[in-house]
Scaffold this motif. Sequence first.
Motif, PDB file in Angstrom:
ATOM      1  N   LYS A  21      -3.122   9.240 -15.371  1.00 48.40           N
ATOM      2  CA  LYS A  21      -1.943   9.159 -14.512  1.00 48.40           C
ATOM      3  C   LYS A  21      -2.334   8.498 -13.196  1.00 48.40           C
ATOM      4  N   VAL A  22      -1.368   7.842 -12.587  1.00 47.99           N
ATOM      5  CA  VAL A  22      -1.611   7.182 -11.304  1.00 47.99           C
ATOM      6  C   VAL A  22      -0.607   7.693 -10.289  1.00 47.99           C
ATOM      7  N   VAL A  47      -2.521   4.509  -5.771  1.00 46.35           N
ATOM      8  CA  VAL A  47      -2.108   3.117  -5.523  1.00 46.35           C
ATOM      9  C   VAL A  47      -2.507   2.691  -4.109  1.00 46.35           C
ATOM     10  N   LYS A  48      -2.283   3.582  -3.139  1.00 43.54           N
ATOM     11  CA  LYS A  48      -2.645   3.261  -1.742  1.00 43.54           C
ATOM     12  C   LYS A  48      -4.142   3.024  -1.612  1.00 43.54           C
ATOM     13  N   MET A  92      -6.188   2.062  -3.985  1.00 43.39           N
ATOM     14  CA  MET A  92      -6.530   0.800  -4.649  1.00 43.39           C
ATOM     15  C   MET A  92      -6.141  -0.395  -3.783  1.00 43.39           C
ATOM     16  N   MET A  93      -4.973  -0.336  -3.168  1.00 45.61           N
ATOM     17  CA  MET A  93      -4.501  -1.451  -2.356  1.00 45.61           C
ATOM     18  C   MET A  93      -5.342  -1.623  -1.094  1.00 45.61           C
ATOM     19  N   ARG A  94      -5.933  -0.533  -0.624  1.00 47.78           N
ATOM     20  CA  ARG A  94      -6.849  -0.635   0.522  1.00 47.78           C
ATOM     21  C   ARG A  94      -8.072  -1.462   0.129  1.00 47.78           C
ATOM     22  N   GLU A  95      -8.574  -1.210  -1.104  1.00 47.19           N
ATOM     23  CA  GLU A  95      -9.718  -1.977  -1.624  1.00 47.19           C
ATOM     24  C   GLU A  95      -9.339  -3.448  -1.850  1.00 47.19           C
ATOM     25  N   VAL A  96      -8.149  -3.652  -2.384  1.00 41.47           N
ATOM     26  CA  VAL A  96      -7.673  -5.019  -2.635  1.00 41.47           C
ATOM     27  C   VAL A  96      -7.550  -5.782  -1.317  1.00 41.47           C
ATOM     28  N   LYS A 102      -1.327  -9.314   4.007  1.00 37.57           N
ATOM     29  CA  LYS A 102      -0.350  -8.262   4.327  1.00 37.57           C
ATOM     30  C   LYS A 102       0.882  -8.367   3.425  1.00 37.57           C
ATOM     31  N   LYS A 103       1.394  -9.590   3.278  1.00 35.23           N
ATOM     32  CA  LYS A 103       2.581  -9.830   2.450  1.00 35.23           C
ATOM     33  C   LYS A 103       2.304  -9.484   0.987  1.00 35.23           C
ATOM     34  N   PHE A 104       1.113  -9.895   0.512  1.00 37.60           N
ATOM     35  CA  PHE A 104       0.725  -9.656  -0.884  1.00 37.60           C
ATOM     36  C   PHE A 104       0.590  -8.158  -1.168  1.00 37.60           C
ATOM     37  N   VAL A 105      -0.137  -7.457  -0.308  1.00 34.86           N
ATOM     38  CA  VAL A 105      -0.379  -6.020  -0.491  1.00 34.86           C
ATOM     39  C   VAL A 105       0.941  -5.240  -0.479  1.00 34.86           C
ATOM     40  N   ASN A 106       1.833  -5.593   0.434  1.00 35.39           N
ATOM     41  CA  ASN A 106       3.140  -4.908   0.506  1.00 35.39           C
ATOM     42  C   ASN A 106       3.956  -5.148  -0.761  1.00 35.39           C
ATOM     43  N   ALA A 107       3.926  -6.372  -1.272  1.00 36.97           N
ATOM     44  CA  ALA A 107       4.688  -6.706  -2.487  1.00 36.97           C
ATOM     45  C   ALA A 107       4.170  -5.920  -3.686  1.00 36.97           C
TER      46      ALA A 107
END
Length: 448
Positions: free
Chosen positions: A22-23, A28-29, A31-35, A50-55
Amino acid sequence: MAFEGLAERLQATFDKMKSRGKVSESDVKEMMREVRLALLEADVNFKVVKKFVNAVKERAVGQEVMKSLTPGQQVIKVVNEELTALMGGEQSKIAQAQKPPTVVMMVGLQGAGKTTTTAKVANFLRKNNNRSPLMAAADIYRPAAIDQLHTLGKQLDMPVFSLGDKEKPVEIAKGAVAQAKEDHQDYVLIDTAGRLHVDEELMGELQDIKEAVNPDEILLVVDAMTGQDAVNVAESFNEQLGLTGVVLTKLDGDTRGGAALSVKSVTNTPIKFAGMGEKVDQLEPFHPERMASRILGMGDVLSLIEKAQTNVDEERAKELEKKMRSADLTFDDFLEQLEQVRSMGPLDELLAMIPGANKKAMKNIQIDESQIGRVEAIVRSMTAYEKQNPSVMNASRKRRIAKGSGTTIQDVNRLLKQFEDMKKMMKQMTSMQKGKKKGKGGFQLPFM
């Protein structure tokens, strides 16, 4: 190779995600910090990040992901789709005017590889689109630029229009278009002058050329190794000239890849080609979806197939398949296959296109190109009779071959044994296949 660091970091992040049943939103937050960190380290423009991570975050915590059976994989799917969109969404092809010739202005800073790229694009148009291009030497300032284009023209057996270094670039461009019309050539590629940095004089000259010949394409040649500076250069040229496309050079080098991920988003100008080496045939159309797959370790099977189709003779491949089935393969056939595989590019690059063959999976595989060179040298040191009849090899023949190839008798023996083992294996597999067809059981080859 471009994107290496970014790819490793993203793949490591997603491997953790895949293992979770499960996620949650916090997952997700995290993972997106790492991305975000991975993209910034790859020199991607911070506004683009910033735009990419938010999308991605917005989609990843939505219903389509959280209620799916495999949320980890769904998140990766979202990242793949957004990464593809970031680089342009789909392939952007070079324009073709309704009434020839199609005029292409090649612009960029000095040292980006503009002259070589002009020849690469011309070669691509002739080879893949069956066009007849004319190259125009309009860089009258850089020493030897005109000579370089003439040399590339001779190498490709392709015409080059030049009026020397005394005429104005505008007159050279106009003369080239007139010449192309007269000779019924359907593309004119104008190699313009560059500077060490963007200045008014350069832009003024380029604007004059643009007004004089009304180009169908204005392609900016950018060195991907310059990272964030490449995006700033693209912005400046786009504001002044209105670019229609970008060609990224040195994408095979040790570049972090930030330019490729930023330039489309910042300038709204598509990347049309990527230079993957120094040679005139090392230019590839830029496919955003394939590049995204490679970055995420999903491989790039379509590009691999295209490379094979370009470099491998289909009729000859069928003949070799018959020989392999009958275990009648010779060293001449072996050498031919080796040359065809090598012509497709470095082996590590080819392996990287196979799904799942990412850096992590390949860490323990050492690809020694020099070893392939030694094998080639051994085979080339054989006589025509020996290549066709390896069984005649005796001690004196092996000594002569080892001496001629700069290897040892042990190296020669090893190759001969491997070659015989391969033939036996082919024979065994073929007989198993025949047994399967007769209903006797046996091993089914996946490609038969």
